[in-house]
Design a protein around this motif. Structure first.
Motif, PDB file in Angstrom:
ATOM      1  N   ILE A 213       0.831  -1.211   0.000  1.00 37.92           N
ATOM      2  CA  ILE A 213       0.000   0.000   0.000  1.00 37.92           C
ATOM      3  C   ILE A 213       0.863   1.258   0.000  1.00 37.92           C
ATOM      4  O   ILE A 213       0.590   2.213  -0.740  1.00 37.92           O
ATOM      5  N   ALA A 214       1.914   1.268   0.820  1.00 42.75           N
ATOM      6  CA  ALA A 214       2.761   2.469   0.924  1.00 42.75           C
ATOM      7  C   ALA A 214       3.653   2.650  -0.285  1.00 42.75           C
ATOM      8  O   ALA A 214       4.056   3.764  -0.614  1.00 42.75           O
ATOM      9  N   GLY A 215       3.985   1.561  -0.973  1.00 44.23           N
ATOM     10  CA  GLY A 215       4.794   1.661  -2.186  1.00 44.23           C
ATOM     11  C   GLY A 215       6.167   2.221  -1.916  1.00 44.23           C
ATOM     12  O   GLY A 215       6.855   1.840  -0.964  1.00 44.23           O
ATOM     13  N   GLN A 217       6.974   4.889  -0.711  1.00 43.95           N
ATOM     14  CA  GLN A 217       7.055   5.673   0.513  1.00 43.95           C
ATOM     15  C   GLN A 217       7.107   4.784   1.758  1.00 43.95           C
ATOM     16  O   GLN A 217       6.865   5.239   2.869  1.00 43.95           O
ATOM     17  N   VAL A 218       7.424   3.518   1.556  1.00 42.28           N
ATOM     18  CA  VAL A 218       7.349   2.572   2.657  1.00 42.28           C
ATOM     19  C   VAL A 218       8.276   2.949   3.801  1.00 42.28           C
ATOM     20  O   VAL A 218       9.414   3.350   3.598  1.00 42.28           O
ATOM     21  N   GLU A 219       7.740   2.863   5.025  1.00 42.17           N
ATOM     22  CA  GLU A 219       8.503   3.119   6.234  1.00 42.17           C
ATOM     23  C   GLU A 219       8.594   1.812   7.014  1.00 42.17           C
ATOM     24  O   GLU A 219       7.699   0.978   6.935  1.00 42.17           O
ATOM     25  N   PRO A 220       9.673   1.608   7.788  1.00 43.12           N
ATOM     26  CA  PRO A 220       9.763   0.376   8.579  1.00 43.12           C
ATOM     27  C   PRO A 220       8.695   0.357   9.674  1.00 43.12           C
ATOM     28  O   PRO A 220       8.541   1.324  10.422  1.00 43.12           O
ATOM     29  N   VAL A 221       7.934  -0.731   9.743  1.00 40.38           N
ATOM     30  CA  VAL A 221       6.884  -0.864  10.748  1.00 40.38           C
ATOM     31  C   VAL A 221       7.067  -2.190  11.478  1.00 40.38           C
ATOM     32  O   VAL A 221       7.728  -3.103  10.984  1.00 40.38           O
ATOM     33  N   LYS A 320      -3.577   1.776  -4.674  1.00 35.75           N
ATOM     34  CA  LYS A 320      -3.023   0.487  -4.256  1.00 35.75           C
ATOM     35  C   LYS A 320      -4.085  -0.371  -3.571  1.00 35.75           C
ATOM     36  O   LYS A 320      -4.163  -1.584  -3.804  1.00 35.75           O
ATOM     37  N   ILE A 321      -4.893   0.241  -2.716  1.00 35.09           N
ATOM     38  CA  ILE A 321      -5.939  -0.502  -2.013  1.00 35.09           C
ATOM     39  C   ILE A 321      -6.987  -1.006  -2.994  1.00 35.09           C
ATOM     40  O   ILE A 321      -7.459  -2.146  -2.911  1.00 35.09           O
ATOM     41  N   ILE A 322      -7.361  -0.152  -3.963  1.00 30.90           N
ATOM     42  CA  ILE A 322      -8.321  -0.566  -4.987  1.00 30.90           C
ATOM     43  C   ILE A 322      -7.798  -1.785  -5.735  1.00 30.90           C
ATOM     44  O   ILE A 322      -8.532  -2.751  -5.994  1.00 30.90           O
ATOM     45  N   GLY A 323      -6.511  -1.752  -6.069  1.00 31.34           N
ATOM     46  CA  GLY A 323      -5.918  -2.888  -6.768  1.00 31.34           C
ATOM     47  C   GLY A 323      -5.938  -4.155  -5.931  1.00 31.34           C
ATOM     48  O   GLY A 323      -6.195  -5.253  -6.444  1.00 31.34           O
TER      49      GLY A 323
END
Length: 366
Positions: A213-215, A217-221, A320-323
């Motif tokens: 979802i973040a693509g 822009q992904v941050e470590p979670v 991304k969520i729609i996909g």
């Protein structure tokens, strides 16, 4: 599993509705306050015997009415299941499966697997540890009756011990305390082991969905499980050793009822550093991971409910969520929104069976 027909009578602001459901995507469109969320909440109630919004049963019944009725006709690969619920003012609620009433409502949990994503999920991040424990407990209980039984027995023993502590029953009355603490230790260890195993399975799925979802822009979670038992404490001994302190405070300070799941962004707690978009992405990824885990463990694909999921997300994350929800990995979906442009984009990308409904003042048309 899919629901073929949903019948609702006097549920919150809905007077009477019958919905013939699509086996694919079901979209409810309308302004805020019209009853879209209540329709999804009725589906949730049929699965869990309670409202997702934690609305007391007395307030679920439509104002001025004496009774509320929910009915769902489900299809399990050709085998039909009918679930009926009646809530009457001043009476115990009634749940029936194929016209046979349950002896205990806990027997129903797990029959109709379901995952709901809603604005209330923000409480998983900003709320207290009880919100996160409730999420974990509900997730495991849908597929694990041993866990649900252990949870019920642990909470019963905890309630009895807390009542004794509140009433200042002397710690010298060892026999009753010993029995309750042994029960808490036995059932609590089962809960701890299963919670820890669940988090180990859920975390990689969660990381995968968050990255999708973040693509770029992904941050470590991360999801980090915190428990008194994580430090190797002897459960029964620790309960015994805290009796005197607990008598002064008036409740049990040690146990798995104090467990928590820390939701982190980098090295910081998400609730302290996450933006609105990051928080929304976090909980959506967590719930989609829940769906995938339940789907892999259960005998049937859960129903997915999406209530107002696109608010506070940028266009890229919406796309991304729609996909994701349009892909074959998900089965029957119920979605609400006030913004028709998102619904139209989803419908255009689905390419399969769908139904579109307008909701206004508790009335549903298609």
């Amino acid at each position: 599993m899919i629901i073929k027909k949903l019948s609702v009578l006097n549920y919150k602001n809905i007077s009477q509705v019958e919905v013939e459901c699509s086996s694919g995507l079901n979209c409810f469109f309308g302004k805020n306050g019209m009853g879209k969320t209540n329709l999804l909440d009725a589906l949730y109630y049929l699965s869990f015997c309670k409202s997702h919004l934690n609305t007391p049963d007395a307030r679920i019944i439509r104002y001025g009415e004496e009774m509320c009725v929910l009915q769902g006709l489900y299809d399990f690969d050709g085998r039909e299941e009918e679930v009926f619920c009646a809530i009457r003012q001043g009476h115990r609620k009634q749940f029936k499966r194929n016209k046979k009433e349950y002896d205990r409502l806990s027997e129903h949990i797990g029959l109709l697997p379901l995952v709901m994503i809603s604005p209330l999920d923000a409480d998983l991040i900003r709320g207290g540890s009880d919100e996160r424990r409730r999420f974990i407990d509900m997730l495991i209980s849908q597929n694990d009756r041993q866990y649900l039984s252990a949870l019920i027995h642990y909470n019963k023993a905890l309630l009895q011990r807390n009542t004794m502590l509140r009433d200042r029953v002397a710690a010298a009355d060892y026999s009753v305390y010993d029995v309750l603490e042994m029960q808490m230790a036995t059932y609590g260890q089962t809960l701890y082991d299963k919670r820890r195993a669940l988090l180990a399975e859920l975390t990689p799925l969660f990381n995968e969905y968050y990255a999708l979802i973040a693509g770029a822009q992904v941050e470590p979670v991360a999801l980090e499980y915190r428990s008194h038992l994580s430090i190797g404490a002897d459960f029964a001994r620790s309960l015994h050793d805290t009796r005197e302190r607990d008598l002064i405070i008036g409740y049990s300070t040690f146990g798995i009822h104090k467990d928590d799941v820390e939701m982190k962004l980098g090295d910081e707690l998400m609730r302290r550093t996450g933006s609105q978009g990051q928080n929304k992405t976090y909980v959506i990824a967590l719930k989609l991971a829940q769906f995938s885990l339940m789907n892999s463990k259960g005998g049937t694909k859960p129903i997915l409910l999406l209530d107002d999921v696109f608010d506070k997300l940028d266009a890229d994350r919406v796309e991304k969520i729609i996909g994701l929800v349009s892909s074959a990995r998900f089965g029957q979906i119920f979605l609400t929104d006030t913004n028709r442009k998102y619904l139209d984009r989803i419908l255009a990308s689905v390419g399969g069976d769908y139904a579109l409904f307008d909701v206004e003042s508790g009335v549903v048309t298609n």
